[in-house]
Design a protein around this motif. Structure first.
Motif, mmCIF file in Angstrom:
data_model
loop_
_atom_site.group_PDB
_atom_site.id
_atom_site.type_symbol
_atom_site.label_atom_id
_atom_site.label_comp_id
_atom_site.label_asym_id
_atom_site.label_seq_id
_atom_site.Cartn_x
_atom_site.Cartn_y
_atom_site.Cartn_z
ATOM 1 N N GLY A 102 30.037 0.717 -16.417
ATOM 2 C CA GLY A 102 30.672 1.593 -15.444
ATOM 3 C C GLY A 102 30.154 1.405 -14.033
ATOM 4 O O GLY A 102 30.172 2.335 -13.231
ATOM 5 N N GLY A 103 29.671 0.179 -13.702
ATOM 6 C CA GLY A 103 29.166 -0.101 -12.367
ATOM 7 C C GLY A 103 27.735 0.339 -12.135
ATOM 8 O O GLY A 103 27.308 0.443 -10.988
ATOM 9 N N LEU A 104 26.965 0.538 -13.218
ATOM 10 C CA LEU A 104 25.623 1.095 -13.068
ATOM 11 C C LEU A 104 24.505 0.145 -13.463
ATOM 12 O O LEU A 104 23.343 0.539 -13.474
ATOM 13 C CB LEU A 104 25.513 2.394 -13.869
ATOM 14 C CG LEU A 104 26.143 3.571 -13.123
ATOM 15 C CD1 LEU A 104 26.629 4.636 -14.067
ATOM 16 C CD2 LEU A 104 25.141 4.155 -12.133
ATOM 17 N N TRP A 105 24.838 -1.093 -13.813
ATOM 18 C CA TRP A 105 23.769 -2.081 -13.956
ATOM 19 C C TRP A 105 24.323 -3.469 -13.675
ATOM 20 O O TRP A 105 25.522 -3.672 -13.559
ATOM 21 C CB TRP A 105 23.088 -2.006 -15.305
ATOM 22 C CG TRP A 105 23.866 -2.388 -16.545
ATOM 23 C CD1 TRP A 105 24.862 -3.325 -16.652
ATOM 24 C CD2 TRP A 105 23.671 -1.854 -17.864
ATOM 25 N NE1 TRP A 105 25.291 -3.401 -17.943
ATOM 26 C CE2 TRP A 105 24.582 -2.535 -18.709
ATOM 27 C CE3 TRP A 105 22.821 -0.921 -18.425
ATOM 28 C CZ2 TRP A 105 24.659 -2.266 -20.076
ATOM 29 C CZ3 TRP A 105 22.897 -0.668 -19.772
ATOM 30 C CH2 TRP A 105 23.809 -1.327 -20.581
ATOM 31 N N ASP A 106 23.414 -4.425 -13.514
ATOM 32 C CA ASP A 106 23.795 -5.817 -13.286
ATOM 33 C C ASP A 106 23.917 -6.517 -14.628
ATOM 34 O O ASP A 106 23.010 -6.452 -15.468
ATOM 35 C CB ASP A 106 22.751 -6.532 -12.427
ATOM 36 C CG ASP A 106 22.705 -5.992 -11.019
ATOM 37 O OD1 ASP A 106 23.748 -6.008 -10.348
ATOM 38 O OD2 ASP A 106 21.620 -5.551 -10.582
ATOM 39 N N SER A 107 25.039 -7.176 -14.835
ATOM 40 C CA SER A 107 25.247 -7.914 -16.068
ATOM 41 C C SER A 107 26.013 -9.184 -15.744
ATOM 42 O O SER A 107 27.061 -9.137 -15.088
ATOM 43 C CB SER A 107 26.023 -7.065 -17.082
ATOM 44 O OG SER A 107 26.141 -7.738 -18.310
ATOM 45 N N PHE A 108 25.481 -10.307 -16.188
ATOM 46 C CA PHE A 108 26.087 -11.589 -15.857
ATOM 47 C C PHE A 108 25.778 -12.592 -16.962
ATOM 48 O O PHE A 108 24.857 -12.406 -17.772
ATOM 49 C CB PHE A 108 25.565 -12.109 -14.512
ATOM 50 C CG PHE A 108 24.066 -12.052 -14.368
ATOM 51 C CD1 PHE A 108 23.253 -13.059 -14.874
ATOM 52 C CD2 PHE A 108 23.468 -10.979 -13.728
ATOM 53 C CE1 PHE A 108 21.875 -12.992 -14.748
ATOM 54 C CE2 PHE A 108 22.078 -10.902 -13.593
ATOM 55 C CZ PHE A 108 21.288 -11.925 -14.112
ATOM 56 N N GLY A 135 17.771 0.876 -13.305
ATOM 57 C CA GLY A 135 17.658 1.337 -11.935
ATOM 58 C C GLY A 135 18.923 1.204 -11.119
ATOM 59 O O GLY A 135 18.884 1.378 -9.901
ATOM 60 N N GLY A 136 20.054 0.882 -11.752
ATOM 61 C CA GLY A 136 21.300 0.704 -11.014
ATOM 62 C C GLY A 136 21.453 -0.730 -10.563
ATOM 63 O O GLY A 136 20.557 -1.565 -10.706
ATOM 64 N N GLN A 137 22.618 -1.046 -9.990
ATOM 65 C CA GLN A 137 22.850 -2.394 -9.499
ATOM 66 C C GLN A 137 21.911 -2.705 -8.339
ATOM 67 O O GLN A 137 21.722 -1.895 -7.438
ATOM 68 C CB GLN A 137 24.304 -2.561 -9.069
ATOM 69 C CG GLN A 137 25.282 -2.544 -10.239
ATOM 70 C CD GLN A 137 26.685 -2.928 -9.834
ATOM 71 O OE1 GLN A 137 27.162 -2.552 -8.772
ATOM 72 N NE2 GLN A 137 27.363 -3.680 -10.691
#
Length: 726
Positions: A102-108, A135-137
């Motif tokens: 939902g836009g709350l972490w970095d994933s790649f 800790g969020g993006q």
């Protein structure tokens, strides 16, 4: 209103600081310029160690490393007005976006492999494991450059994905100098941002660098307002002529509603507008916080040996409620009437603590005609993850639930707050702990002036523990130890002065979090990687490029336990292979150029069921969110308007179609985005800058988890700002 006022006060406190420092810094810069010679001599006598060496790298030119490495430097980040790590990684085609909670972490994913989709992607910060946690993006403030270290690096870095590793090199105190920047900018949807970066030499050997940012404003998504701030200071101390001590601090906070995106019904990406929020504003913000400390000591033993020791600790916490589309068809009313979206309600409290200590000795010696450059190191890593998750779930359609029981929202004419927010019950109450101790050695042997061979390996002992506090759990406490050796080998051959050939091989592993139906901790994922390529250096080093081919194999990927629904087994296999080309530097005429292309064929290699939805996966099925083709290009030109310096640039990203849901034929369409950026000096030490992304307002989709959880990309977005330098 209270939150808005509080965020505005934070901005009001940060921006005047940034603007006040600008004229002060201009005076300081003029004074420093006038006395540069004398000051420079005094500093060179007092300080010898001024730079900070990066871990795992050693004393090598990029052309000597049997690995593909791409760098996204501070100039490129600034040119594009990049403010999030996710946007920075878009500039390298080997890296693609994944599910971002939902836009709350970095994933790649790198080279097609993403790791555990229920956890944020790990990355390094100055060589320390630092990306795990909640800790969020990551904001781009405080990042000096982003290193994309592709290929088999597990023999040094340790536990991780075979596709590569991201290392963030932060802006650190530069000894003996005083300088800085301050900027304020305004963007689409009334987004306001201020940031400052001030490096102050307090004494000849002590320097403090203060970095801070604050941002507040809307987004293109209805009812999604975000605020974020961070304070990222760095302290550098010269302890004698050959020793440097560096301390970095991190304190950040992000507050934004949890947003699963839009729904795509029957393949129609226009089912709802891309701006439509399908959650519940009454859930409030999800808040992500981080606090971290990093301490490093670097000592030079003459010209040939150096020691780097240090430690880091980082605490993160993510809390909040959300209303998410129900993904199970038997509970989803949308599939009956085309407008009534049944929603779960969830709450999350994800807390993580991550501690790392490490030491590395780097040096070189000769044995007869052979030159050896060695790295010898060890590290200890502890990660603790508390997962407290509650949920309300709509009943099955067979029970003819009411709209309130289904927590329904009309996707065509949403009325928020129509029903009372349903109470949730605990479904996960668990603590996972990972403790890992590793040691590694690497020797790169220069056999002739043209030929170098690299050999190395890493031994890890990992302890995995799970405490399950749910009543009725099969086992409340389980523990398992795993020992692994990860070898690597590589060769580099200088074909001619500007051209080098290389090849590399490596094995690695990554621990799977969780347990099977019997409470037994999963076997770790294992991987095998091979790559080969050619590196070129042109125009006296001004232009550098790498062409590489690779193949990666993974085993023990999590899959559904068919005999025990709701549980998983580590039985899956996957493969990724492809080709990459990276080119960056400066062409004659002062034109900066960046080109990055990747062809990636990532697929399942075994028959299994998806662990989330139990969809059938067959050999050859593509991995989720991985396009076969990804291309990013940009050019920038610096010129003069009268006596004022200026720059203008343009870029393009093309991303091919890719799977939007594991085990089904749902695909996200391809897209091509264009961007413009530029800047001009309006007076001495003050520049006007701006950027426009998605120039032609294309509808595009950043990632997907299912047709009911699709993240739309932003429409045309503009930003303009002023930046003062001193």
């Amino acid at each position: 209103m209270l939150r808005f006022a509080k965020d505005r006060r934070l901005l009001a406190g940060t921006l005047p600081f940034a603007m006040v420092m600008a004229p002060f810094g201009a005076t300081a810069a003029e004074e420093a310029e006038a006395g540069a010679s004398a000051d420079g001599e005094e500093r060179s006598e007092a300080i010898t160690v001024t730079g900070v060496r990066q871990a795992y790298r050693g004393n090598f030119a990029v052309s000597e490393i049997p690995q593909s490495i791409a760098e996204i430097d501070a100039k490129t980040l600034e040119q594009n007005g990049i403010q999030r790590l996710t946007d920075a990684l878009d500039l390298n085609a080997s890296v693609v976006r994944q599910n971002t909670l939902g836009g709350l972490w970095d994933s790649f994913a790198i080279r097609g492999f993403a790791g555990d989709e229920n956890m944020p992607s790990g990355y390094l910060v100055n060589g320390f494991n630092g990306g795990r946690g909640f800790g969020g993006q990551r904001d781009a403030a405080g990042i000096e450059r982003v290193e994309v270290l592709k290929g088999p690096a597990a023999a040094l870095v340790g536990r991780g994905e075979p596709g590569g590793t991201i290392n963030l090199v932060t802006r650190q105190a530069e000894l003996g100098r005083t300088f800085g920047t301050a900027a304020i900018q305004y963007g689409s949807w009334d987004r306001v941002r201020g940031e400052a970066d001030v490096n102050v030499a307090l004494t000849g050997g002590l320097t403090v660098r203060l970095i801070g940012y604050a941002e507040d404003g809307g987004t293109f998504r209805d009812h999604v307002h975000q605020s974020r701030w961070g304070f990222l200071p760095s302290v550098g101390l010269a302890v004698g002529p050959d020793t440097r001590l560096t301390y970095d601090f991190e304190k950040t906070r992000v507050a934004v509603p949890f947003d699963r995106g839009i729904v795509v019904l029957n393949g129609d990406f226009d089912t709802v507008p891309r701006s439509r929020f399908l959650g519940e504003p009454g859930d409030g913000d999800t808040v992500a916080r981080a606090e971290g400390h990093q301490l490093r000591l670097q000592h030079e033993f003459g010209d040939r040996w150096s020691l780097l020791v240090g430690g880091s600790i980082r605490d993160t916490l993510l809390t909040g409620f959300s209303s998410d589309a129900e993904t199970v068809a038997s509970r989803q009313a949308l599939y009956r009437d085309g407008r009534s979206l049944s929603r779960q309600r969830r709450s999350r409290r994800y807390a993580a603590n991550h501690k790392v200590i490490r030491a590395e000795l780097a040096g070189e010696f000769d044995t007869g005609p052979l030159r050896h450059r060695v790295l010898i190191g060890a590290d200890h890593d502890e990660f603790t993850y508390d997962n407290y998750f509650t949920r309300y779930r709509p009943p099955t359609l067979a029970s003819s639930p009411t709209g309130q029981q289904g927590n329904v929202i009309d996707i065509l004419d949403p009325v928020y707050g129509r029903f009372p927010l349903p109470a949730t019950s605990v479904t996960t109450d668990r603590t996972d702990r990972q403790r890992a101790t590793g040691a590694y050695v690497q020797d790169q042997i220069e056999i002739t002036e043209r030929l170098q061979v690299r050999i190395g390996g890493r031994y890890d002992r990992v302890t995995l523990e799970t405490d399950n506090r749910l009543p009725g759990a099969a086992m409340s406490h389980v523990r398992r130890k795993v020992d692994r050796f990860s070898p690597q080998a590589g060769v580099v051959y200088k074909l001619a002065e500007p051209v080098s050939l290389y090849a590399a091989y490596g094995r690695g592993f990554r621990a799977n979090i969780g347990t099977d139906v019997n409470g037994v901790i999963f076997d770790p994922e294992t991987s095998e990687s091979i790559e080969a390529g050619v590196k070129i250096t042109l125009l006296g080093g001004a232009l550098n490029g790498t062409l590489a081919v690779f193949q990666l194999n993974k085993a023990n990927v999590l899959a559904t336990d068919t005999d025990n629904p709701g549980y998983s087994l580590a039985i899956g296999k996957a493969r990724s292979r492809g080709m990459e080309f990276d080119l960056n530097g400066r062409l004659p005429g002062g034109v900066d150029v960046l080109v990055s292309y990747a062809y990636t064929d990532a697929e399942a290699r075994s028959s299994m069921l998806d662990p989330n939805f139990s969809f059938q996966i067959s050999p050859g099925d593509p991995l989720i969110n991985i396009p076969k083709h990804n291309l990013n290009m940009q050019v920038a030109k610096t010129f003069a308007i009268g006596e004022r310096a200026a720059q203008i640039g343009a870029g393009m990203q093309h991303l091919g179609k890719r799977s939007g849901e594991t085990g089904t034929d749902f695909m996200l369409p391809s897209h091509t985005l264009f961007r413009l950026f530029g800047k001009v000096d309006v007076m001495k030490h003050l520049e006007l800058f701006g950027s426009i992304t998605n120039l032609f307002d294309e509808h595009w989709y950043a990632n997907s988890y299912s047709p009911l959880w699709v993240q739309p990309g932003a429409p045309r977005t503009g930003t303009v700002g002023l930046r003062a330098r001193f």
